[in-house]
Design a protein around this motif. Sequence first.
Motif, PDB file in Angstrom:
ATOM      1  N   GLY A   1       0.874  -1.176   0.042  1.00 40.65           N
ATOM      2  CA  GLY A   1      -0.008  -0.110   0.048  1.00 40.65           C
ATOM      3  C   GLY A   1       0.791   1.526   0.121  1.00 40.65           C
ATOM      4  O   GLY A   1       1.639   1.454   0.901  1.00 40.65           O
ATOM      5  N   ILE A   2       0.584   2.173  -0.897  1.00 36.71           N
ATOM      6  CA  ILE A   2       1.412   3.519  -1.089  1.00 36.71           C
ATOM      7  C   ILE A   2       0.482   4.577  -1.124  1.00 36.71           C
ATOM      8  O   ILE A   2       0.906   5.670  -1.394  1.00 36.71           O
ATOM      9  CB  ILE A   2       2.196   3.349  -2.174  1.00 36.71           C
ATOM     10  CG1 ILE A   2       1.350   3.292  -3.522  1.00 36.71           C
ATOM     11  CG2 ILE A   2       3.192   2.300  -2.231  1.00 36.71           C
ATOM     12  CD1 ILE A   2       2.190   3.522  -4.858  1.00 36.71           C
ATOM     13  N   ASP A   3      -0.850   4.459  -0.894  1.00 38.10           N
ATOM     14  CA  ASP A   3      -1.923   5.541  -0.806  1.00 38.10           C
ATOM     15  C   ASP A   3      -2.751   5.454   0.448  1.00 38.10           C
ATOM     16  O   ASP A   3      -3.289   4.409   0.646  1.00 38.10           O
ATOM     17  CB  ASP A   3      -2.802   5.582  -2.151  1.00 38.10           C
ATOM     18  CG  ASP A   3      -2.073   6.399  -3.365  1.00 38.10           C
ATOM     19  OD1 ASP A   3      -0.872   7.168  -3.169  1.00 38.10           O
ATOM     20  OD2 ASP A   3      -2.850   6.517  -4.246  1.00 38.10           O
ATOM     21  N   LEU A   4      -2.977   6.667   1.080  1.00 40.70           N
ATOM     22  CA  LEU A   4      -3.831   6.594   2.219  1.00 40.70           C
ATOM     23  C   LEU A   4      -4.307   7.843   2.669  1.00 40.70           C
ATOM     24  O   LEU A   4      -3.994   8.941   2.203  1.00 40.70           O
ATOM     25  CB  LEU A   4      -3.012   5.726   3.332  1.00 40.70           C
ATOM     26  CG  LEU A   4      -1.862   6.619   3.954  1.00 40.70           C
ATOM     27  CD1 LEU A   4      -2.481   7.631   4.993  1.00 40.70           C
ATOM     28  CD2 LEU A   4      -0.799   5.723   4.507  1.00 40.70           C
ATOM     29  N   ALA A   5      -5.454   7.591   3.317  1.00 37.23           N
ATOM     30  CA  ALA A   5      -6.172   9.133   3.939  1.00 37.23           C
ATOM     31  C   ALA A   5      -6.448   8.756   5.288  1.00 37.23           C
ATOM     32  O   ALA A   5      -6.850   7.688   5.592  1.00 37.23           O
ATOM     33  CB  ALA A   5      -7.188   9.683   3.044  1.00 37.23           C
ATOM     34  N   GLY A   6      -6.418   9.378   6.350  1.00 35.27           N
ATOM     35  CA  GLY A   6      -6.705   9.136   7.619  1.00 35.27           C
ATOM     36  C   GLY A   6      -6.591  10.456   8.713  1.00 35.27           C
ATOM     37  O   GLY A   6      -6.542  11.633   8.039  1.00 35.27           O
TER      38      GLY A   6
ATOM     39  N   ALA B   1       0.421   1.335   3.557  1.00 37.18           N
ATOM     40  CA  ALA B   1      -0.842   1.728   3.698  1.00 37.18           C
ATOM     41  C   ALA B   1      -2.045   0.777   3.870  1.00 37.18           C
ATOM     42  O   ALA B   1      -3.246   1.042   4.383  1.00 37.18           O
ATOM     43  CB  ALA B   1      -1.225   2.573   2.420  1.00 37.18           C
ATOM     44  N   PHE B   2      -1.774  -0.676   3.522  1.00 40.37           N
ATOM     45  CA  PHE B   2      -3.052  -1.612   3.550  1.00 40.37           C
ATOM     46  C   PHE B   2      -2.921  -2.034   5.086  1.00 40.37           C
ATOM     47  O   PHE B   2      -2.687  -3.187   5.318  1.00 40.37           O
ATOM     48  CB  PHE B   2      -2.824  -2.504   2.541  1.00 40.37           C
ATOM     49  CG  PHE B   2      -2.839  -2.200   1.237  1.00 40.37           C
ATOM     50  CD1 PHE B   2      -3.351  -0.802   0.926  1.00 40.37           C
ATOM     51  CD2 PHE B   2      -2.566  -2.740   0.131  1.00 40.37           C
ATOM     52  CE1 PHE B   2      -3.400  -0.287  -0.421  1.00 40.37           C
ATOM     53  CE2 PHE B   2      -2.909  -2.414  -1.107  1.00 40.37           C
ATOM     54  CZ  PHE B   2      -2.982  -1.133  -1.484  1.00 40.37           C
ATOM     55  N   ALA B   3      -3.262  -1.200   6.162  1.00 41.86           N
ATOM     56  CA  ALA B   3      -3.277  -1.544   7.743  1.00 41.86           C
ATOM     57  C   ALA B   3      -3.833  -0.513   7.978  1.00 41.86           C
ATOM     58  O   ALA B   3      -4.186   0.276   7.725  1.00 41.86           O
ATOM     59  CB  ALA B   3      -1.737  -1.809   8.072  1.00 41.86           C
ATOM     60  N   ARG B   4      -4.273  -0.784   9.569  1.00 44.08           N
ATOM     61  CA  ARG B   4      -5.221   0.190  10.050  1.00 44.08           C
ATOM     62  C   ARG B   4      -4.118   1.300  10.555  1.00 44.08           C
ATOM     63  O   ARG B   4      -4.547   2.622  10.446  1.00 44.08           O
ATOM     64  CB  ARG B   4      -5.472  -0.463  11.590  1.00 44.08           C
ATOM     65  CG  ARG B   4      -6.085   0.445  12.622  1.00 44.08           C
ATOM     66  CD  ARG B   4      -7.213   1.266  12.126  1.00 44.08           C
ATOM     67  NE  ARG B   4      -8.523   0.579  11.661  1.00 44.08           N
ATOM     68  CZ  ARG B   4      -9.344   1.257  11.061  1.00 44.08           C
ATOM     69  NH1 ARG B   4      -9.451   2.268  10.431  1.00 44.08           N
ATOM     70  NH2 ARG B   4     -10.595   0.490  11.007  1.00 44.08           N
ATOM     71  N   TYR B   5      -2.690   1.115  10.680  1.00 42.91           N
ATOM     72  CA  TYR B   5      -2.136   2.180  11.024  1.00 42.91           C
ATOM     73  C   TYR B   5      -0.853   2.178  10.106  1.00 42.91           C
ATOM     74  O   TYR B   5      -0.300   1.016   9.739  1.00 42.91           O
ATOM     75  CB  TYR B   5      -1.613   2.252  12.572  1.00 42.91           C
ATOM     76  CG  TYR B   5      -2.646   2.511  13.632  1.00 42.91           C
ATOM     77  CD1 TYR B   5      -2.768   3.838  13.928  1.00 42.91           C
ATOM     78  CD2 TYR B   5      -3.187   1.431  14.051  1.00 42.91           C
ATOM     79  CE1 TYR B   5      -3.703   3.975  15.013  1.00 42.91           C
ATOM     80  CE2 TYR B   5      -4.028   1.779  15.172  1.00 42.91           C
ATOM     81  CZ  TYR B   5      -4.494   2.878  15.433  1.00 42.91           C
ATOM     82  OH  TYR B   5      -5.563   3.221  16.440  1.00 42.91           O
ATOM     83  N   ALA B   6      -0.345   3.534   9.850  1.00 45.65           N
ATOM     84  CA  ALA B   6       0.972   3.574   9.033  1.00 45.65           C
ATOM     85  C   ALA B   6       1.893   4.624   9.576  1.00 45.65           C
ATOM     86  O   ALA B   6       1.251   5.718  10.084  1.00 45.65           O
ATOM     87  CB  ALA B   6       0.712   3.844   7.490  1.00 45.65           C
ATOM     88  N   VAL B   7       3.175   4.471   9.394  1.00 50.25           N
ATOM     89  CA  VAL B   7       4.035   5.449   9.674  1.00 50.25           C
ATOM     90  C   VAL B   7       4.596   6.181   8.241  1.00 50.25           C
ATOM     91  O   VAL B   7       5.081   5.391   7.290  1.00 50.25           O
ATOM     92  CB  VAL B   7       5.090   4.990  10.539  1.00 50.25           C
ATOM     93  CG1 VAL B   7       6.391   6.156  10.549  1.00 50.25           C
ATOM     94  CG2 VAL B   7       4.750   4.638  12.016  1.00 50.25           C
TER      95      VAL B   7
END
Length: 309
Positions: A64-69, A98-104
């Motif tokens: 995962g390389i795209d996220l919003a949160g 990104a394909f997880a509940r939390y990302a750094v």
Amino acid sequence: MKAARIHGHGDLGNVVIEDIPTPEFGPDEVLIRVEAASLNPLDLLLLGGKRREVFPLSFPYTLGIDLAGTVEGAGPLAARWRKGDRVIARPDPVRGGAFARYAVVPATHVAAAPAHLSLDEAAGLPTAAGTAWQALFETAHLTRGQTVLIHAGAGGVGSFAVQLAKLAGARTIATASGSNVELVRRLGADEVIDYRMEDFSAKLSGIDVVLDTVGGETQQRSFPVLRAGGVLVSITTPPDEALAKAHAVSASRLSHKTDATRLGLISGLCDAGSLQVLVDRKHPLAELELALRHQASGRAHGKIILKPD
């Protein structure tokens, strides 16, 4: 937390959903609670190891390389971000996550999410809209009054490129097929060519810029439509240097570089009502394999959104 991980390169069967610890963040990093992520063609390349010379992964690797949160925490060198801030981000592909509940994510890869978009929609922005912007304005230097041809105008990158080119005052031509023709017109294209019904290379000439999101034969047939001195930018295969020289044009393959300032400008366009995100479909994390198969089909209209568990 649950995360979609691979323990080596391979096919879709290599992806497993497993429980891992919440990642820790460094002094210049932001911990983000992921509300939505989006898929990209690069996810499939990373999974299959087809660009391992550019993206050397360490395993196990969270996709995962795209996220919003929303921001959960930030290091002292990322102090502008406070807990609860709505953000969009693009992790370094080598790191993923990104394909997880939390990302750094490094603070330099984070921008405020558009206030007037849902986080599901905002998750579709970082890679696709960023790639379209970088290709058109930072590589091809598209300007008002020029004419641009955008291949696959209903796709992830193409749908943003059509809107951005039109906003920039360029005459915007795109290729699409079937019901997507009308969709791309609604995005603002001045002309849409149904590639199943017409040969764009026999119809067009004197084009200033071609954005190639398809590659292969489509890319090869794009060189003759350019004017002398025109520019072809590919986001797929490297352009044929001999063909570029023969047609007196410049051609290059884009290497996407994430930039928080660019992401912020894109977010601002969304808030101004000037840029919309096409969402093809949404899947929970447990249906990642199904989502990846749809991504691989090339039939997505806009972005595929993934919702973490």
